[in-house]
Design an enzyme around this catalytic site. Structure first.
Site, PDB file in Angstrom:
ATOM      1  N   GLU A  35      58.319 -14.112  21.868  1.00  0.00           N
ATOM      2  CA  GLU A  35      59.135 -13.552  20.777  1.00  0.00           C
ATOM      3  C   GLU A  35      58.796 -12.083  20.597  1.00  0.00           C
ATOM      4  OE1 GLU A  35      59.157 -16.069  17.270  1.00  0.00           O
ATOM      5  OE2 GLU A  35      59.196 -17.844  18.514  1.00  0.00           O
ATOM      6  N   ARG A  70      55.517  -9.049   9.456  1.00  0.00           N
ATOM      7  CA  ARG A  70      54.909 -10.198  10.130  1.00  0.00           C
ATOM      8  C   ARG A  70      55.321 -10.274  11.599  1.00  0.00           C
ATOM      9  NH1 ARG A  70      56.781 -15.524  11.083  1.00  0.00           N
ATOM     10  NH2 ARG A  70      58.748 -14.814  10.203  1.00  0.00           N
ATOM     11  N   LEU A 120      53.892 -27.210   5.918  1.00  0.00           N
ATOM     12  CA  LEU A 120      52.703 -27.253   6.774  1.00  0.00           C
ATOM     13  C   LEU A 120      51.420 -26.876   6.017  1.00  0.00           C
ATOM     14  CD1 LEU A 120      51.118 -27.282   9.446  1.00  0.00           C
ATOM     15  CD2 LEU A 120      52.190 -25.103  10.030  1.00  0.00           C
ATOM     16  N   HIS A 132      64.422 -13.540   5.364  1.00  0.00           N
ATOM     17  CA  HIS A 132      63.799 -14.605   6.148  1.00  0.00           C
ATOM     18  C   HIS A 132      62.387 -14.947   5.699  1.00  0.00           C
ATOM     19  CE1 HIS A 132      62.883 -16.986   9.692  1.00  0.00           C
ATOM     20  NE2 HIS A 132      61.919 -16.163  10.058  1.00  0.00           N
ATOM     21  N   ARG A 172      60.368  -7.120  14.484  1.00  0.00           N
ATOM     22  CA  ARG A 172      61.557  -7.463  13.721  1.00  0.00           C
ATOM     23  C   ARG A 172      62.068  -6.389  12.769  1.00  0.00           C
ATOM     24  NH1 ARG A 172      60.586 -13.555  11.969  1.00  0.00           N
ATOM     25  NH2 ARG A 172      60.677 -14.153  14.152  1.00  0.00           N
ATOM     26  N   HIS A 194      65.385 -11.400   9.043  1.00  0.00           N
ATOM     27  CA  HIS A 194      65.484 -11.841  10.436  1.00  0.00           C
ATOM     28  C   HIS A 194      66.730 -11.197  11.024  1.00  0.00           C
ATOM     29  CE1 HIS A 194      65.684 -14.265  14.016  1.00  0.00           C
ATOM     30  NE2 HIS A 194      64.516 -14.808  13.721  1.00  0.00           N
TER      31      HIS A 194
HETATM   32  C1  SIN Z   1      62.553 -17.636  14.893  1.00  0.00           C
HETATM   33  O1  SIN Z   1      62.592 -18.707  15.484  1.00  0.00           O
HETATM   34  O2  SIN Z   1      63.154 -16.628  15.249  1.00  0.00           O
HETATM   35  C2  SIN Z   1      61.733 -17.549  13.658  1.00  0.00           C
HETATM   36  C3  SIN Z   1      60.322 -17.523  14.015  1.00  0.00           C
HETATM   37  C4  SIN Z   1      59.531 -16.829  12.950  1.00  0.00           C
HETATM   38  O3  SIN Z   1      60.093 -16.361  11.980  1.00  0.00           O
HETATM   39  O4  SIN Z   1      58.325 -16.711  13.114  1.00  0.00           O
END
Ligand code: SIN
Length: 532
Positions: A114, A380, A15, A345, A284, A238
């Site tokens: 999220e 992040r 991207l 991740h 996270r 992650h």
């Molecule tokens: C996820 O879909 O859990 C990853 C999204 C991210 O790392 O921002």
């Protein structure tokens, strides 16, 4: 040696790279090199989506506050604000370029939630958002015609620099050496502006949900060329990668927790409330550390996600890709607990840049996961990465177009590539072995929980490996495998040295020897290779 000339060289086709390249094509000739197929990027595997202020009950202030909170005091607030505020207009441009985000029956955007977000703000395309963005932006880039040339299987080896004509003692970037991964030939590219957009570094670790291309190429090349590297100790794990003996790298998106999944043990007992009042939707770093702690103290191989209460119809329609992939491995989210473990991740550190991607090397820029703009701080916030890639890729292009004379000298000579006494390798086993050794060492000693002793051990091993790899690099013809190995070893060294320099625990960096957070948040900067 063949040398190609262009106005702008972009390295990487996710991207961030595509955003920069397509925009730059309006003001000059762009050459985009990418080491595999153009679609093979970290972007292509992103599931969750792009965070962007959309609802009336949301606000820029709120998105900024959530980002600062996740970032544990280390974000650059002015950068956070600039990126968050540019989000809505940039998302509209993505839509114009052909990206389709999900909408609700009334036509308004369907927003996911999220961890760490206090409101729904994640634009998504089902659970394959990255694939949709990559598809649309590649098609858009290919419509630009000869102004934007995309070379696949073209693996950047190193940047070429000369003394900066303006600042004494500094360097200017004038191009790069590139390996044609099909023929094994090496060619030069001469360009006064070079944009690094090679994505992240997940392959530094043994267990990662990143694709094979995530080998830290941009960070390692920039460092070797004299660019400063910032905050590499903050590597995000992650919390929920599928735990299965044969499944490689499969992520179970945080959006699944956003839709109500709980984190439980094998008996179905939740545990996250013991670590954070936000439970499974805590940021996270907290969730990954909690899972790691449960597994280590109870001697368990994994923990579980439980979303069975949302029912089969909802699960299959909201997460069609994750559902299909899990069923392929014999796990049905509608009926079973999903076994998960944390895995490497996202690299929050990277090449130190401004919000426009400018580095301390004239004519050299970095965008997306390769860069460290100050957005993520020490951890992040979910789905801020695609936002940063989209916004900063575009900002970088706009800055370059507005400052055409700020690059490296146009007439610089790219010296012919010198293979020296190199011969074809008869020792490929060294490469395979060293790949495993770097990644295992990083997983064992530089993972979620760190100690001084483990970091010292890691440094010693990584320094030996770097010496061996360097020798191999000079003795034999370069291949993609060796280039990637050299890059992950350099990135591993940067992570270890940065972790050793931080004498506190903050965000993603947790040390048993320094468990407290210092009152003042400071960046860790490692100067470009060879500079004090
Ligand atoms: C996820 O879909 O859990 C990853 C999204 C991210 O790392 O921002």
């Amino acid at each position: 040696m063949k040398t190609l000339d262009c106005d702008y060289l972009v390295i990487g086709s996710g991207l961030a790279g595509l955003s920069a390249a397509s925009r730059l094509a309006a003001s000059g000739n762009v050459l985009l090199v990418t080491k595999r197929d153009a679609a093979e990027s970290n972007t292509n595997y992103a599931q969750g989506g792009v965070s962007c202020v959309t609802l009336p009950e949301d606000s820029f202030d709120r998105h900024v506050a959530d980002t600062l909170d996740a970032g544990a005091g280390l974000c650059d607030e002015s950068v956070v604000r600039a990126i968050v505020e540019a989000g809505p207009a940039r998302m509209e441009e993505l839509r114009q370029a052909g990206v389709s985000f999900d909408t609700r029956p009334d036509g308004t955007p369907d927003l996911g939630r999220e961890g760490g977000h206090t409101v729904r703000r994640v634009l998504h395309s089902g659970d394959i958002t990255g694939r949709e963005i990559e598809r649309a932006l590649l098609a858009d880039a290919r419509r630009r015609g000869p102004r934007l040339r995309i070379l696949e299987n073209a693996h950047a080896i190193d940047l070429v620099t000369v003394p900066d004509p303006v600042r004494a003692g500094a360097r200017a970037c004038v191009g790069a050496y590139v390996l044609d991964a099909v023929t094994g030939g090496i060619f030069g590219v001469r360009a006064p502006h070079v944009v690094l957009a090679t994505g992240g570094a997940g392959k530094v670790y043994l267990y990662t949900c990143n694709p094979d291309v995530a080998t830290a190429g941009g960070i390692a090349m920039a460092w070797r060329a004299g660019a400063d590297i910032r905050n590499m100790e903050f590597f995000q794990f992650h919390p929920t990668c599928l735990y299965h003996p044969e499944a490689k790298n499969f992520l179970v998106s945080e959006a699944v927790r956003g839709e109500g999944a709980n984190l439980v043990d094998a008996a179905g007992v939740p545990f996250m409330h013991r670590y954070d009042p936000r439970g499974p939707l805590a940021p996270r770093d907290i969730v990954a550390r909690a899972i790691d702690h449960e597994m280590k103290t109870r001697g368990l191989p994994c923990m579980y996600l439980d979303i069975r209460h949302r029912g089969e119809k909802f699960i299959r329609s909201r997460f069609p890709n994750i559902d299909a992939e899990l069923r392929r491995w014999g796990v049905d989210m509608a009926r079973d607990l999903v076994p998960v473990v944390p895995a490497a991740h996202y690299c929050c550190g990277g090449v130190a840049t401004t919000v426009e991607g400018r580095t301390n090397v004239r004519g050299l820029y970095a965008v997306g996961e390769t860069a460290n703009t100050g957005l993520h701080g020490a951890n992040r916030l979910a789905s801020n990465s695609l936002l940063e890639a989209a916004v900063c890729g575009a900002k970088c292009a706009d800055w370059i177009a507005a400052n055409p004379n700020a690059g490296g000298p146009r007439d610089a000579v790219i010296p012919p590539w010198d293979s020296g006494p190199a011969v074809p390798s008869d020792e490929l086993v060294v490469v395979t072995h060293n790949w495993d050794e770097v990644r295992t060492c990083m997983w064992d000693y530089v993972g979620i929980v760190r100690t001084d002793k483990r970091l010292e051990r890691a440094l010693h091993r990584i320094e030996n490996l770097r010496r061996e790899i360097r020798q191999y690099y000079f003795d034999y013809f370069v291949t993609s495998d060796v280039l990637e190995l050299r890059n992950i070893a350099d990135a591993a060294w940067l992570i270890v040295r940065s972790a050793m320099a931080r004498r506190e625990s903050r965000g993603l960096h947790f040390s048993l020897d320094c468990p407290d957070r210092l009152p003042e948040a400071r960046d860790t900067v490692i100067h470009g290779f060879g500079r004090p």
